[in-house]
Scaffold this motif. Structure first.
Motif, PDB file in Angstrom:
ATOM      1  N   TYR A 213      76.851   1.819  14.371  1.00 48.31           N
ATOM      2  CA  TYR A 213      76.396   2.438  13.118  1.00 48.31           C
ATOM      3  C   TYR A 213      76.110   1.444  11.998  1.00 48.31           C
ATOM      4  O   TYR A 213      75.466   1.798  11.014  1.00 48.31           O
ATOM      5  CB  TYR A 213      77.427   3.461  12.642  1.00 48.31           C
ATOM      6  N   THR A 214      76.597   0.216  12.128  1.00 48.16           N
ATOM      7  CA  THR A 214      76.388  -0.759  11.045  1.00 48.16           C
ATOM      8  C   THR A 214      75.588  -1.980  11.475  1.00 48.16           C
ATOM      9  O   THR A 214      75.080  -2.716  10.629  1.00 48.16           O
ATOM     10  CB  THR A 214      77.744  -1.256  10.491  1.00 48.16           C
ATOM     11  N   GLY A 215      75.494  -2.221  12.782  1.00 47.55           N
ATOM     12  CA  GLY A 215      74.802  -3.411  13.261  1.00 47.55           C
ATOM     13  C   GLY A 215      75.635  -4.672  13.120  1.00 47.55           C
ATOM     14  O   GLY A 215      75.140  -5.782  13.350  1.00 47.55           O
ATOM     15  N   MET A 216      76.899  -4.517  12.723  1.00 49.65           N
ATOM     16  CA  MET A 216      77.820  -5.646  12.565  1.00 49.65           C
ATOM     17  C   MET A 216      79.121  -5.333  13.306  1.00 49.65           C
ATOM     18  O   MET A 216      79.502  -4.172  13.432  1.00 49.65           O
ATOM     19  CB  MET A 216      78.160  -5.895  11.087  1.00 49.65           C
ATOM     20  N   SER A 217      79.775  -6.398  13.768  1.00 51.83           N
ATOM     21  CA  SER A 217      81.097  -6.178  14.334  1.00 51.83           C
ATOM     22  C   SER A 217      82.076  -5.917  13.199  1.00 51.83           C
ATOM     23  O   SER A 217      81.804  -6.259  12.041  1.00 51.83           O
ATOM     24  CB  SER A 217      81.552  -7.398  15.150  1.00 51.83           C
ATOM     25  N   LEU A 218      83.201  -5.321  13.521  1.00 54.67           N
ATOM     26  CA  LEU A 218      84.217  -5.030  12.518  1.00 54.67           C
ATOM     27  C   LEU A 218      84.691  -6.319  11.848  1.00 54.67           C
ATOM     28  O   LEU A 218      84.834  -6.384  10.617  1.00 54.67           O
ATOM     29  CB  LEU A 218      85.397  -4.312  13.187  1.00 54.67           C
ATOM     30  N   LYS A 219      84.898  -7.356  12.646  1.00 48.52           N
ATOM     31  CA  LYS A 219      85.355  -8.640  12.112  1.00 48.52           C
ATOM     32  C   LYS A 219      84.321  -9.247  11.168  1.00 48.52           C
ATOM     33  O   LYS A 219      84.666  -9.773  10.099  1.00 48.52           O
ATOM     34  CB  LYS A 219      85.654  -9.604  13.254  1.00 48.52           C
TER      35      LYS A 219
END
Length: 273
Positions: A213-219
């Motif tokens: 949903y964001t295109g980024m990892s959580l880290k």
């Protein structure tokens, strides 16, 4: 919600009493103490939610007072007010899970903003704790129900399409909750297991969902948000770089500088020049 202000300088205490808009913040009672011993007596006798303390005081320091609070397992948030930009003090304060570290002289507005952030954190945590067990039970019951329906639904018929729509809305809401939780806790180290628990998801599943949903990892998202806050503090305050590193949850200064340079192309020290 109650506050205990601790400082050996009576003029500082009196200034806090009249300078901070306690009623506007929703504070019910403000206690005051001139030293750690007096503060302990109040803490034993009264309900206190927020400790607002000086660090250097005759006898026991504010850090020793907070350590006592932690050993007594009192659920109290702590904000330190100090005139000393000492990395060792700040590091100890962080280890003891203090919420903020404000360098004096600070305006009453700045102190109010810090207290408001702490109040928001306390309220969010209390709501989370209140509904945590209830939420887990609901999820467990829903999972059992859906499994039963899927197993018994006629193979030739499709499951209701609204299920997929509801799941999509639920996922979007959970991502919003994750982002909000991260914003509220940029001052400390965050782990995906802890975050997943806040939204009642498996940690691995949350990681995949967040990336989708964001295109980024959580880290990557956590690091990016921490660096944004660090950038704001570097460019708008006179706090030392080491204190800023601690304020965004890093005790390793060189690692913090490395991450900052990866995002902004310059080190924190170069940013200040």
């Amino acid at each position: 919600m109650n506050v205990l202000a601790v400082d050996d300088q009576i003029n500082v205490l009196n200034g806090l009493m009249v300078g901070v808009q306690w009623k506007k913040l929703g504070i019910d009672q403000v206690y005051k103490a001139g030293n750690a011993a007096e503060a302990k007596r109040i803490l034993r006798a009264c309900t206190v939610d927020i400790l607002l303390s000086d660090i250097e005081m005759p006898g026991e320091s504010g850090l020793q007072l907070l350590e006592w609070v932690r050993n007594e397992q009192m659920d109290i948030a702590c904000i330190f007010l100090t005139a000393h930009a000492d990395f060792g003090y700040a590091k100890t304060a962080m280890r003891l899970d203090s919420v903020d570290y404000i360098l004096q002289p600070a305006s009453y507005t700045q102190i109010e903003e810090s207290i408001q952030r702490v109040i928001d954190k306390i309220n969010a945590r209390r709501i989370q704790d209140t509904y945590a067990s209830y939420g887990k039970r609901i999820i467990r019951d829903n999972a059992s129900f859906e499994k039963m329906v899927v197993n018994q639904w006629p193979l030739e018929e499709k499951l209701p399409s609204t299920w997929g729509e509801n799941a999509e809305e639920d996922n979007i809401q959970k991502i919003k909750q994750v982002k909000q939780y991260i914003q509220q806790n940029l001052d400390r180290e965050l782990h995906r297991e802890e975050i997943a628990e806040q939204v009642f998801l498996n940690a691995s599943y949350l990681s995949r969902l967040f990336s989708k949903y964001t295109g980024m990892s959580l880290k990557e998202y956590i690091t990016s948000e921490k660096m944004k806050l660090a950038h704001t503090l570097i460019t708008t305050t006179n706090l030392s770089i080491s204190i800023i590193a601690l304020k965004v949850g890093y005790t390793n200064f060189s690692y913090f500088s490395q991450l900052y340079k990866q995002q902004y192309g310059v080190t924190p020290s170069e940013e200040r020049k």
